[in-house]
Write an enzyme that holds these catalytic residues in place. Structure first.
Site, PDB file in Angstrom:
ATOM      1  N   CYS A  13       0.807  -1.219   0.000  1.00 47.75           N
ATOM      2  CA  CYS A  13       0.000   0.000   0.000  1.00 47.75           C
ATOM      3  C   CYS A  13       0.837   1.264   0.000  1.00 47.75           C
ATOM      4  O   CYS A  13       0.297   2.373  -0.109  1.00 47.75           O
ATOM      5  CB  CYS A  13      -0.966  -0.019   1.182  1.00 47.75           C
ATOM      6  SG  CYS A  13      -2.352  -1.165   0.925  1.00 47.75           S
ATOM      7  N   LYS A  16       0.336   3.286  -3.259  1.00 53.09           N
ATOM      8  CA  LYS A  16      -0.878   4.055  -3.542  1.00 53.09           C
ATOM      9  C   LYS A  16      -0.550   5.490  -3.932  1.00 53.09           C
ATOM     10  O   LYS A  16       0.424   6.073  -3.447  1.00 53.09           O
ATOM     11  CB  LYS A  16      -1.757   4.113  -2.281  1.00 53.09           C
ATOM     12  CG  LYS A  16      -2.724   2.965  -2.104  1.00 53.09           C
ATOM     13  CD  LYS A  16      -3.638   3.259  -0.937  1.00 53.09           C
ATOM     14  CE  LYS A  16      -4.773   2.254  -0.831  1.00 53.09           C
ATOM     15  NZ  LYS A  16      -5.678   2.589   0.285  1.00 53.09           N
ATOM     16  N   SER A  44     -17.973   9.055  -1.036  1.00 54.07           N
ATOM     17  CA  SER A  44     -17.872   9.041   0.418  1.00 54.07           C
ATOM     18  C   SER A  44     -16.507   8.588   0.917  1.00 54.07           C
ATOM     19  O   SER A  44     -16.278   8.519   2.120  1.00 54.07           O
ATOM     20  CB  SER A  44     -18.945   8.126   1.018  1.00 54.07           C
ATOM     21  OG  SER A  44     -18.657   6.765   0.720  1.00 54.07           O
ATOM     22  N   ASP A  46     -15.290   5.738   1.013  1.00 57.29           N
ATOM     23  CA  ASP A  46     -15.428   4.524   1.807  1.00 57.29           C
ATOM     24  C   ASP A  46     -14.557   3.410   1.239  1.00 57.29           C
ATOM     25  O   ASP A  46     -13.886   3.579   0.210  1.00 57.29           O
ATOM     26  CB  ASP A  46     -16.895   4.086   1.873  1.00 57.29           C
ATOM     27  CG  ASP A  46     -17.273   3.568   3.244  1.00 57.29           C
ATOM     28  OD1 ASP A  46     -16.493   2.778   3.805  1.00 57.29           O
ATOM     29  OD2 ASP A  46     -18.337   3.957   3.754  1.00 57.29           O
ATOM     30  N   ASP A  64      -8.393  -4.244  -5.227  1.00 54.68           N
ATOM     31  CA  ASP A  64      -7.130  -3.730  -4.715  1.00 54.68           C
ATOM     32  C   ASP A  64      -5.995  -4.564  -5.290  1.00 54.68           C
ATOM     33  O   ASP A  64      -6.075  -5.800  -5.300  1.00 54.68           O
ATOM     34  CB  ASP A  64      -7.091  -3.792  -3.183  1.00 54.68           C
ATOM     35  CG  ASP A  64      -6.257  -2.672  -2.578  1.00 54.68           C
ATOM     36  OD1 ASP A  64      -5.162  -2.414  -3.108  1.00 54.68           O
ATOM     37  OD2 ASP A  64      -6.698  -2.051  -1.593  1.00 54.68           O
ATOM     38  N   ASP A  87     -11.666  -5.145   2.500  1.00 56.29           N
ATOM     39  CA  ASP A  87     -12.670  -4.089   2.322  1.00 56.29           C
ATOM     40  C   ASP A  87     -14.093  -4.586   2.537  1.00 56.29           C
ATOM     41  O   ASP A  87     -14.954  -3.842   3.003  1.00 56.29           O
ATOM     42  CB  ASP A  87     -12.550  -3.494   0.919  1.00 56.29           C
ATOM     43  CG  ASP A  87     -11.330  -2.602   0.758  1.00 56.29           C
ATOM     44  OD1 ASP A  87     -10.782  -2.168   1.783  1.00 56.29           O
ATOM     45  OD2 ASP A  87     -10.929  -2.352  -0.393  1.00 56.29           O
ATOM     46  N   GLY A 134     -10.356 -14.055 -13.629  1.00 60.90           N
ATOM     47  CA  GLY A 134      -9.490 -12.898 -13.484  1.00 60.90           C
ATOM     48  C   GLY A 134      -9.043 -12.345 -14.810  1.00 60.90           C
ATOM     49  O   GLY A 134      -9.561 -12.710 -15.875  1.00 60.90           O
ATOM     50  N   HIS A 135      -8.035 -11.461 -14.756  1.00 62.50           N
ATOM     51  CA  HIS A 135      -7.510 -10.821 -15.959  1.00 62.50           C
ATOM     52  C   HIS A 135      -6.017 -10.586 -15.766  1.00 62.50           C
ATOM     53  O   HIS A 135      -5.577 -10.211 -14.673  1.00 62.50           O
ATOM     54  CB  HIS A 135      -8.212  -9.490 -16.211  1.00 62.50           C
ATOM     55  CG  HIS A 135      -7.856  -8.859 -17.518  1.00 62.50           C
ATOM     56  ND1 HIS A 135      -8.212  -9.402 -18.736  1.00 62.50           N
ATOM     57  CD2 HIS A 135      -7.159  -7.730 -17.806  1.00 62.50           C
ATOM     58  CE1 HIS A 135      -7.757  -8.642 -19.714  1.00 62.50           C
ATOM     59  NE2 HIS A 135      -7.122  -7.613 -19.178  1.00 62.50           N
ATOM     60  N   SER A 136      -5.243 -10.820 -16.832  1.00 63.65           N
ATOM     61  CA  SER A 136      -3.791 -10.663 -16.754  1.00 63.65           C
ATOM     62  C   SER A 136      -3.297  -9.739 -17.863  1.00 63.65           C
ATOM     63  O   SER A 136      -3.878  -9.668 -18.947  1.00 63.65           O
ATOM     64  CB  SER A 136      -3.099 -12.025 -16.875  1.00 63.65           C
ATOM     65  OG  SER A 136      -3.411 -12.635 -18.126  1.00 63.65           O
TER      66      SER A 136
END
Length: 342
Positions: A13, A16, A44, A46, A64, A87, A134-136
């Site tokens: 993180c 970010k 918001s 959130d 994420d 989350d 998923g996706h790559s």
């Protein structure tokens, strides 16, 4: 596995975008017509979006992903998945499905990719969810994470900005993993401290969230890249203030030592620049200030709970193995939003 230079360049993180930069970008996005079924959106700040489907069911949607912060791909996969899944629990929901998000250099050892995804899949299974695809993308650098879907009852959502005056604030994991990962990259972190940080980053917040369901939680967020103080600032949202007892905040003691040696992160300094105007420190050592601004990867839950229930919730959290603590309380708006007392 692949070379350490390829795999771990500093991530988690700490990668970010800063909160200030992100806010300026989001403010310029077009405003969509109100949708009464959208209970929580990006406006918001959130942890996830919540969209109501029926009287009893709302969908929690989040994603994420980030570059590695440890050298072992299997461990990184577990950390990235644990972080992404968090989350849903921060919103009061339950995990249902997850999709892999992968960026990986096409010419590198695919065993590294396999180990990374194996770690992630194990954590999805532990969360009670199902990995559904998923996706790559072929990329110069490794990045991994999840898009996660969960469900929550519309009347039992934990928003991140609805605390009440008098609520006690509980934190469920230790702070300092960003500083420890920085120290580890330059060979300064002890193996014991780094293993403790990894254990924390791979502990699902599911278990803490299960404890919270029995109590009157008024607001909840997970502490990640914007730091403890940054996420607390979002929780207070201009409507309340908070008093934090720095000595009660659970921390990795070695992180304090490295902070005193100025083994800090650029993201931590961005957090300080963004949040410091809302914070007053009173007799708090510099190292503790830095830990409170430290970006956390897969950090714990910050929970605002009814004061009369705080001790009982704390007891349950500790019985579940969380190094939790009551770290402060919510007050009416004061002359400074967050007061941190030594």
């Amino acid at each position: 596995m692949g070379s350490e230079k390829l795999f771990c360049k500093g991530g988690g993180c700490t990668a970010k975008l800063g909160a200030g930069v992100l806010s300026r970008v989001l403010e310029r996005l077009p405003k969509f017509p109100p949708d009464p079924a959208l209970l929580i959106g990006y406006d918001s700040k959130d942890d996830a979006a919540v969209y109501q489907l029926t009287d009893d069911v709302a969908v929690v949607q989040t994603l994420d992903f980030f570059p590695p912060m440890v050298d072992d791909p299997y461990t990184f996969g577990k950390i990235a998945a644990t972080n992404a899944l968090s989350d849903v629990w921060a919103m009061g929901g339950e995990v249902k499905t997850a999709l892999n998000i992968v960026c990986f250099p096409e010419k590198e050892d695919l065993n590294v990719l396999g180990e990374m995804m194996r770690g992630g899949a194990e954590k999805v299974a532990e969360a009670g969810g199902t990995l559904v695809g998923g996706h790559s993308i072929a990329d110069a650098d490794v990045k991994y994470g999840l898009s996660v879907m969960g469900t929550v009852h519309p009347e039992h959502i934990y928003a991140n900005n609805t605390p009440r005056k008098g609520d006690k604030l509980l934190l469920t994991k230790r702070l300092g993993v960003g500083i420890l990962c920085t120290a580890n990259r330059v060979g300064e972190a002890s193996p014991e401290a780094m293993q403790a940080a990894i254990d924390s980053m791979t502990t699902l917040n599911k278990y803490a969230a299960d404890c919270c369901r029995k109590y009157h939680v008024h607001a909840c967020t997970d502490v990640t890249g914007f730091s403890f103080l940054g996420h607390l600032h979002e929780m207070l949202d201009g409507g309340h203030s908070a008093r934090i007892q720095a000595g009660d905040v659970p921390v990795f003691e070695e992180a304090l030592h490295h902070a005193d040696e100025f083994l800090l992160t650029a993201a931590g300094q961005r957090n300080r620049n963004h949040t410091a105007p809302f914070v007053r420190f009173e007799n708090v050592p510099f190292a503790m200030e830095e830990v409170l601004f430290d970006p956390q990867t897969s950090g714990g839950l910050l929970v605002a709970v009814d004061a009369e229930e705080a001790e009982a919730l704390l007891s349950d959290l500790r019985a579940a193995g969380a190094p939790a603590a009551i770290v402060g309380e919510v007050t009416d708006s004061e002359d400074i939003e967050i007061r941190v007392m030594g």
